[in-house]
Design an enzyme around this catalytic site. Sequence first.
Site, short mmCIF file in Angstrom:
data_model
loop_
_atom_site.label_atom_id
_atom_site.label_comp_id
_atom_site.label_asym_id
_atom_site.label_seq_id
_atom_site.Cartn_x
_atom_site.Cartn_y
_atom_site.Cartn_z
CD GLU A 171 10.19 -1.89 6.93
OE1 GLU A 171 9.52 -1.79 7.24
OE2 GLU A 171 11.29 -0.94 5.88
N GLY A 189 -1.31 0.10 -2.72
CA GLY A 189 0.08 -1.63 -2.45
C GLY A 189 0.97 -1.15 -3.31
CB ALA A 190 3.55 1.27 -3.39
N GLY A 191 3.47 -0.03 -0.86
CA GLY A 191 4.03 -0.36 0.69
C GLY A 191 4.18 0.81 1.54
CB SER A 215 1.27 3.55 4.81
OG SER A 215 2.60 2.65 5.23
CD GLU A 240 -4.71 0.81 9.23
OE1 GLU A 240 -3.71 0.24 8.39
OE2 GLU A 240 -4.37 1.66 9.45
CG ASP A 265 2.69 1.72 8.18
OD1 ASP A 265 3.83 0.89 8.99
OD2 ASP A 265 1.94 -0.05 7.95
CE1 TYR A 313 3.55 -6.66 8.50
CE2 TYR A 313 2.01 -8.14 9.97
CZ TYR A 313 3.23 -6.61 9.62
OH TYR A 313 3.12 -5.99 10.47
C1 GLA Z 1 3.39 -2.90 7.45
C2 GLA Z 1 2.57 -3.45 8.67
C3 GLA Z 1 3.48 -2.19 9.97
C4 GLA Z 1 5.38 -2.96 9.38
C5 GLA Z 1 5.39 -3.47 8.45
C6 GLA Z 1 6.75 -3.80 8.32
O1 GLA Z 1 4.46 -2.07 6.90
O2 GLA Z 1 1.97 -2.24 8.68
O3 GLA Z 1 3.47 -2.54 11.41
O4 GLA Z 1 5.15 -4.22 10.29
O5 GLA Z 1 4.67 -3.78 7.53
O6 GLA Z 1 7.79 -3.62 9.15
#
Ligand code: GLA
Length: 381
Positions: free
Chosen positions: A32, A117-119, A121, A155, A166, A216
């Site tokens: 990550e 928005g749940a990470g 993608s 994006e 992603d 971020y």
């Molecule tokens: C988000 C970004 C990815 C990556 C993750 C963290 O999902 O889109 O590119 O940096 O955070 O690992």
Amino acid sequence: MDKEAIYTTFKDTFGIPDVSVFAPGRANIIGEHTDYNDGFVLPFAINHGVWFYARRNTSDKLSIIARDTGEQTVIDLHRPSNPVFGWDRFFMQVLQAMSGHTIKGADIVFGGDLPIGAGISSSSAITCGFVRVLDLLHDLGLGSEEIVNTAITAERGSGVRGGIMDQYTIVNGVKNKAILLDCSTNSHSFIDLDLGQHQLYLINTRVKHNLVHTDYNNRRAQCEEAVSLLQQHYRPVMALRDLRVDELYKIEKLLPDTLFNRASFVIQENQRVLDAVEAIRLKNFAQLGELLYASHDGLSQMYDVSCEELDWLVNFTLDHDDFLGARMMGGGFGGCTINLTTGILDYNTVSDIEKKYEDRFGIKPDIMMVLCEDGILNKGQ
Ligand code: GLA
């Protein structure tokens, strides 16, 4: 929303579609905040995502229906406006990124089962999926690299300086394989994801704290600053990826505390990805679980991108034999944890997590088992 409902809406509104695309979400086993540091990641495309159906029309307009919300938008290809919020901005950003191609009118319905928005993608799934829709509608013959790069360019309009993980996963995923992606060369090898009885679960905190974009981008800037200091005072590294764990003691005195914490997390996380690949190959799932916990500790303590809800969910699993490992997944500050379990979770465990989390935070978490699916280019269309 399921595939059939989206198809039916298309058929009832526009007729038989010319093309269909499934753009999955992505999970990440480990690695990550390493992608934008030229490091390693170990993601896979999941069995939840966004379906698109589309058909050429004779107008100069894109007529798009978001099946999940029932909203509809019409984009005049001669006079595209520039929405800032809402899903239609992803479509606008893709059109901008593809302004070198002549895009003609089409009718599109999309929708799916990815929590927003749940990470996992959801926005990249929409973006990559729409690029592929345009590719198929116009016979552009775009390859994986072009689709990934177009989606990334699109994006960037959102203000997040994200990495490549992603989009790369959504486009290139293969069923039952994780992708060991080397972000310094943007090349990958597939790792058989044969977990036996073990399962991977995502638990969605259902919170997304503010400042996600700012924080971020700030972490990314801190990593760049660390690299720049190390170039001046240590050796000519191009990225944090170029440093090894056994060098940490040497760089400690060269960096301010915060930057050292950020850098050492990234350096160790890269090593954990390689160790995780080995653990998967050896079917040493206890070891894989330990690596997930170590990753979470680093993300929470050194990289400082976790939050109370994520930490709570990870801590909860520590006392439960059903769980071998857990960590926050994605950018952080909310979203999901990824969990390695010894098998399918029983009803009691699921309701125990739901109840205790709800007692603590006043909101019910979403618990979902995830499977490893084909990405956009590998799915039978
Ligand atoms: C988000 C970004 C990815 C990556 C993750 C963290 O999902 O889109 O590119 O940096 O955070 O690992």
